[in-house]
Design an enzyme around this catalytic site. Sequence first.
Site, PDB file in Angstrom:
ATOM      1  N   TYR A   1       0.826  -1.208   0.000  1.00 37.79           N
ATOM      2  CA  TYR A   1       0.000   0.000   0.000  1.00 37.79           C
ATOM      3  C   TYR A   1       0.864   1.263   0.000  1.00 37.79           C
ATOM      4  O   TYR A   1       0.502   2.272   0.605  1.00 37.79           O
ATOM      5  CB  TYR A   1      -0.962  -0.002   1.206  1.00 37.79           C
TER       6      TYR A   1
ATOM      7  N   TYR B   1     -12.854  -7.254   4.699  1.00 41.50           N
ATOM      8  CA  TYR B   1     -11.612  -7.277   3.921  1.00 41.50           C
ATOM      9  C   TYR B   1     -11.338  -8.723   3.512  1.00 41.50           C
ATOM     10  O   TYR B   1     -11.354  -9.621   4.355  1.00 41.50           O
ATOM     11  CB  TYR B   1     -10.424  -6.745   4.727  1.00 41.50           C
TER      12      TYR B   1
ATOM     13  N   ASP C   1     -14.411 -16.585   5.424  1.00 37.74           N
ATOM     14  CA  ASP C   1     -13.005 -16.235   5.236  1.00 37.74           C
ATOM     15  C   ASP C   1     -12.363 -16.197   6.627  1.00 37.74           C
ATOM     16  O   ASP C   1     -12.505 -15.219   7.357  1.00 37.74           O
ATOM     17  CB  ASP C   1     -12.918 -14.880   4.527  1.00 37.74           C
TER      18      ASP C   1
ATOM     19  N   LYS D   1      -2.730 -16.886   6.444  1.00 36.56           N
ATOM     20  CA  LYS D   1      -1.953 -16.182   7.481  1.00 36.56           C
ATOM     21  C   LYS D   1      -1.229 -17.124   8.456  1.00 36.56           C
ATOM     22  O   LYS D   1      -0.121 -17.521   8.165  1.00 36.56           O
ATOM     23  CB  LYS D   1      -2.845 -15.173   8.188  1.00 36.56           C
TER      24      LYS D   1
HETATM   25  C1  LIG Z   1      -5.038 -11.048   4.964  1.00 40.04           C
HETATM   26  C2  LIG Z   1      -6.396 -11.460   4.554  1.00 40.04           C
HETATM   27  C3  LIG Z   1      -6.668 -11.881   3.247  1.00 40.04           C
HETATM   28  C4  LIG Z   1      -5.634 -11.840   2.146  1.00 40.04           C
HETATM   29  O1  LIG Z   1      -4.572 -12.715   2.369  1.00 40.04           O
HETATM   30  P1  LIG Z   1      -3.174 -12.454   1.592  1.00 40.04           P
HETATM   31  O2  LIG Z   1      -2.338 -13.646   1.995  1.00 40.04           O
HETATM   32  O3  LIG Z   1      -2.645 -11.169   2.099  1.00 40.04           O
HETATM   33  O4  LIG Z   1      -3.487 -12.435   0.149  1.00 40.04           O
HETATM   34  C5  LIG Z   1      -7.951 -12.284   2.945  1.00 40.04           C
HETATM   35  N1  LIG Z   1      -8.909 -12.301   3.888  1.00 40.04           N
HETATM   36  C6  LIG Z   1      -8.686 -11.927   5.159  1.00 40.04           C
HETATM   37  C7  LIG Z   1      -9.793 -11.997   6.161  1.00 40.04           C
HETATM   38  C8  LIG Z   1      -7.430 -11.476   5.541  1.00 40.04           C
HETATM   39  O5  LIG Z   1      -7.213 -11.070   6.804  1.00 40.04           O
END
Ligand SMILES: *Cc1c(COP(=O)(O)O)cnc(C)c1O
Length: 460
Positions: free
Chosen positions: A48, A180, A281, A310
């Site tokens: 960013y 997000y 997610d 993550k």
């Molecule tokens: C960090 C994140 C993503 C994206 O993951 P990247 O490995 O950075 O592409 C998607 N969804 C959530 C909820 C996240 O916290």
Amino acid sequence: MPEPYDPELGGPAEPKPYDPELGGPAEPKPYAPDELRALDRAHVWHPYGPMPGRQEPLVVESASGVRLRLAEPVDGQRELVDGMSSWWSAVHGYNHPVLNEAARGQLDRMSHVMFGGLTHEPAVRLATRLVEITPEPLQHVFLADSGSVSVEVAVKMCLQYWRSAGRPEKRRLLTWRGGYHGDTWQPMSVCDPDGGMHELWSGALPRQVFADAPPDGFDAEPDPAYVTHLRELIAAHADEVAAVIVEPVVQGAGGMRFHSPAYLRVLREACDELDVLLVFDEIATGFGRTGKLFAAGHAGVSPDVMCVGKALTGGYLTMAATLCTSRVAEGISRGEVPVLAHGPTFMGNPLAAAIASASVDLLLGQDWEGEVARIGAGLRSGLAAASEIPGVVDVRVLGAIGVVQLDHEVDMAAATRAAVREGVWLRPFRDLVYTMPPYVTGDDDVRRICRAVCAAAREG
Ligand SMILES: *Cc1c(COP(=O)(O)O)cnc(C)c1O
């Protein structure tokens, strides 16, 4: 072989010394910190960030346990306690002997082979482990190379499921505001459409259906008006919506907001009733961060598709996974095109998979619930004082997540500097100063992180 050309010399640069034992060039001479920063500004994008860079990044030399070691002291600090777990991934801390051993062992066997037509134990072991520890209906695993890609795969699975079922018009997504889901195209389309970092693209992205953001508060009684709003919106768009996608319980990078797990049950019921798939997610929330192994566990519901990432590899390497139910997989397989047409080059990377399995076993082999609760209690007491700071509008803690919200956009440079002076690494954003420490953070270091969060809130 031609030597590398040096424009200043006007001829070939000095060749790198050859190391006969390695059979190749020896390790390059390290850069001085100033030189490294100058090259960084000139050539390297940061997340960013503008090009060239405007803020001076700190140069990290190594990391061990919960500490980042800087290449040179900053404000008298050579080591910083990491309050971010490297964007929520390094749950076991750095340079962990168990994860190092898993990496080394796998490195000596193979670091990568293609996954088309080949398979290997690290990927199979990890996928099997993920099926075991996630909600029971999730049976099939797509190993992707980042969180955003795992969300792309989840979306593709859902759209293809309905296409295969003869309902190709079901290809929009529904989500609530404040979310997000990553930075690639489809994930951006379900990020918060206003005020988020992807607002610029709203005209260019697929147009999705947005519900209001869920009302705040993990412990808050569910709001009946909001429940009705969710149900009505899903019903109104059920003919064109393939899936509802949300972050369960914690909206992370969209604003670090917590909501009642009851809304997840509402989504599950409405989706079942109205023939819509449900995607959780769990990239931020997975592997214990909210106090349950997966945040879906707070609601006792299971999605049709789930993304993890993550903390999957303990922060060592990039890997994520998309899990789905047999219903989704079989649905796709019944279609005119009976395959899931997705296959990243580094799919199932053995090195990442071996470390991920070791990380999951390391987590489950300890009292992770106790550790997360201990850190949560430390954050609660350490951050209580923050509510007295002028400009602070909310202080909240869930699991091992501590958030201080301000009534203004945080001055990132000033806030970061204030934390560094306390010997802590924080990365505030928008109106938020927050921490997600590694689970191995000791009580003294949790207290230090809290002091740093308060200092950052005061000075940012
Ligand atoms: C960090 C994140 C993503 C994206 O993951 P990247 O490995 O950075 O592409 C998607 N969804 C959530 C909820 C996240 O916290």
